[in-house]
Design a protein around this motif. Sequence first.
Motif, PDB file in Angstrom:
ATOM      1  N   THR A 170       0.833  -1.202   0.000  1.00 39.94           N
ATOM      2  CA  THR A 170       0.000   0.000   0.000  1.00 39.94           C
ATOM      3  C   THR A 170       0.867   1.251   0.000  1.00 39.94           C
ATOM      4  O   THR A 170       1.976   1.237   0.520  1.00 39.94           O
ATOM      5  CB  THR A 170      -0.905   0.012   1.255  1.00 39.94           C
ATOM      6  N   TYR A 171       0.346   2.326  -0.608  1.00 37.17           N
ATOM      7  CA  TYR A 171       1.008   3.620  -0.513  1.00 37.17           C
ATOM      8  C   TYR A 171       0.001   4.683  -0.098  1.00 37.17           C
ATOM      9  O   TYR A 171      -1.216   4.557  -0.323  1.00 37.17           O
ATOM     10  CB  TYR A 171       1.660   4.020  -1.844  1.00 37.17           C
ATOM     11  N   ALA A 172       0.523   5.720   0.545  1.00 41.57           N
ATOM     12  CA  ALA A 172      -0.241   6.944   0.802  1.00 41.57           C
ATOM     13  C   ALA A 172       0.577   8.084   0.213  1.00 41.57           C
ATOM     14  O   ALA A 172       1.732   8.286   0.592  1.00 41.57           O
ATOM     15  CB  ALA A 172      -0.462   7.156   2.289  1.00 41.57           C
ATOM     16  N   LEU A 173      -0.002   8.825  -0.730  1.00 41.11           N
ATOM     17  CA  LEU A 173       0.705   9.914  -1.411  1.00 41.11           C
ATOM     18  C   LEU A 173       0.166  11.249  -0.926  1.00 41.11           C
ATOM     19  O   LEU A 173      -1.013  11.559  -1.088  1.00 41.11           O
ATOM     20  CB  LEU A 173       0.516   9.797  -2.927  1.00 41.11           C
TER      21      LEU A 173
ATOM     22  N   TYR B 196      -3.855  13.324   1.580  1.00 41.01           N
ATOM     23  CA  TYR B 196      -3.257  12.141   0.986  1.00 41.01           C
ATOM     24  C   TYR B 196      -4.297  11.206   0.374  1.00 41.01           C
ATOM     25  O   TYR B 196      -5.457  11.170   0.779  1.00 41.01           O
ATOM     26  CB  TYR B 196      -2.416  11.379   2.013  1.00 41.01           C
ATOM     27  N   THR B 197      -3.824  10.499  -0.659  1.00 36.64           N
ATOM     28  CA  THR B 197      -4.628   9.469  -1.306  1.00 36.64           C
ATOM     29  C   THR B 197      -3.963   8.119  -1.060  1.00 36.64           C
ATOM     30  O   THR B 197      -2.739   8.022  -0.966  1.00 36.64           O
ATOM     31  CB  THR B 197      -4.738   9.706  -2.815  1.00 36.64           C
ATOM     32  N   VAL B 198      -4.767   7.084  -0.938  1.00 35.40           N
ATOM     33  CA  VAL B 198      -4.275   5.746  -0.632  1.00 35.40           C
ATOM     34  C   VAL B 198      -4.503   4.851  -1.840  1.00 35.40           C
ATOM     35  O   VAL B 198      -5.555   4.906  -2.490  1.00 35.40           O
ATOM     36  CB  VAL B 198      -5.000   5.163   0.603  1.00 35.40           C
ATOM     37  N   GLY B 199      -3.512   4.033  -2.183  1.00 31.98           N
ATOM     38  CA  GLY B 199      -3.637   3.108  -3.292  1.00 31.98           C
ATOM     39  C   GLY B 199      -2.805   1.848  -3.065  1.00 31.98           C
ATOM     40  O   GLY B 199      -2.108   1.712  -2.060  1.00 31.98           O
ATOM     41  N   ARG B 200      -2.898   0.946  -4.026  1.00 28.75           N
ATOM     42  CA  ARG B 200      -2.178  -0.323  -3.945  1.00 28.75           C
ATOM     43  C   ARG B 200      -0.961  -0.272  -4.841  1.00 28.75           C
ATOM     44  O   ARG B 200      -0.973   0.284  -5.941  1.00 28.75           O
ATOM     45  CB  ARG B 200      -3.084  -1.480  -4.379  1.00 28.75           C
ATOM     46  N   LEU B 201       0.127  -0.906  -4.397  1.00 23.38           N
ATOM     47  CA  LEU B 201       1.349  -1.015  -5.193  1.00 23.38           C
ATOM     48  C   LEU B 201       1.390  -2.383  -5.864  1.00 23.38           C
ATOM     49  O   LEU B 201       0.982  -3.386  -5.280  1.00 23.38           O
ATOM     50  CB  LEU B 201       2.581  -0.860  -4.297  1.00 23.38           C
ATOM     51  N   GLY B 202       1.931  -2.405  -7.079  1.00 21.20           N
ATOM     52  CA  GLY B 202       2.080  -3.676  -7.780  1.00 21.20           C
ATOM     53  C   GLY B 202       0.844  -4.079  -8.530  1.00 21.20           C
ATOM     54  O   GLY B 202      -0.157  -3.392  -8.581  1.00 21.20           O
TER      55      GLY B 202
END
Length: 281
Positions: free
Chosen positions: A265-268, A275-281
């Motif tokens: 997971t990332y938070a940018l 911040y926005t949260v998304g999935r890595l990979g």
Amino acid sequence: MMCMWKELLWLLPGRLRPEAEKIGQDKLLEIRLRVGSAPQFVCADGICVSKSGAVTAQEVSGCVQLASRYSAYAASTMGQGFLTAPGGHRIGICGQSVQKDGASTGLKEATSLCIRVARDVLGIGEKLARQLTGSALILGPPGVGKTTLLRDVVRCLSKKEQVSVVDERGEIFPSSEGKIQFDTGNGVDVLTSCPKAEGMAMVLRAMSPQWIAVDEITTKADCAAMEICSYCGVKLLATAHVAEVRDLEKREIYAKLLSSGIFETYALLDRDRRYTVGRLG
């Protein structure tokens, strides 16, 4: 929101303290001191230039001495261009670099300082903490609040799990006279003044953490230590300097972390500290 305001004012030349007080801890983000130029107070809505006269070399030197508390370890980080002052306030430093064997070992003379105001904000990490099922990266450019978000996510996670924080520069949970200044939560152990790679190995062996949190991944040794911790079943929380998620692939260190699949997971964070949260990979 909490700020170690007295510790910040203590660092400043006496003539600048009333101006800082007038602006207030809620608005002030940075203080810029450059020898020969007027001091600048950087706020969210712009820059306020002091009319009290140019900064002197003695004022810059005095600020550095107070920030380092005459500590050999603190002074050694000047070679990397920063000091962490009491209260967690980070001071970026420019001046004449001292080189040895092709590496910077310190600064002979500091001529510019960027004093970043450390803040603690409760509750901002709850949304991110609820979404975490595995390791996560907190991303963003400098100065948008990555460490502040990291600190609160650690607190939120610690309500149910054991978290070890390797706080190399004393910015995540700054301490003074042996007492941590910000609330850590109930299940948090903090290791300070230890390089991240070495510190992660230490807490992995000694503290049986479910999570390990660190600030600013910068070296291959950091990444190698994270891989080892991940293979041992520990989840990781870390920050990294990038403007966009796709920028991770452009830097060798971060690209290797992505390919390893450690982080889910990332938070940018953006410049407005959202911040926005998304999935890595």
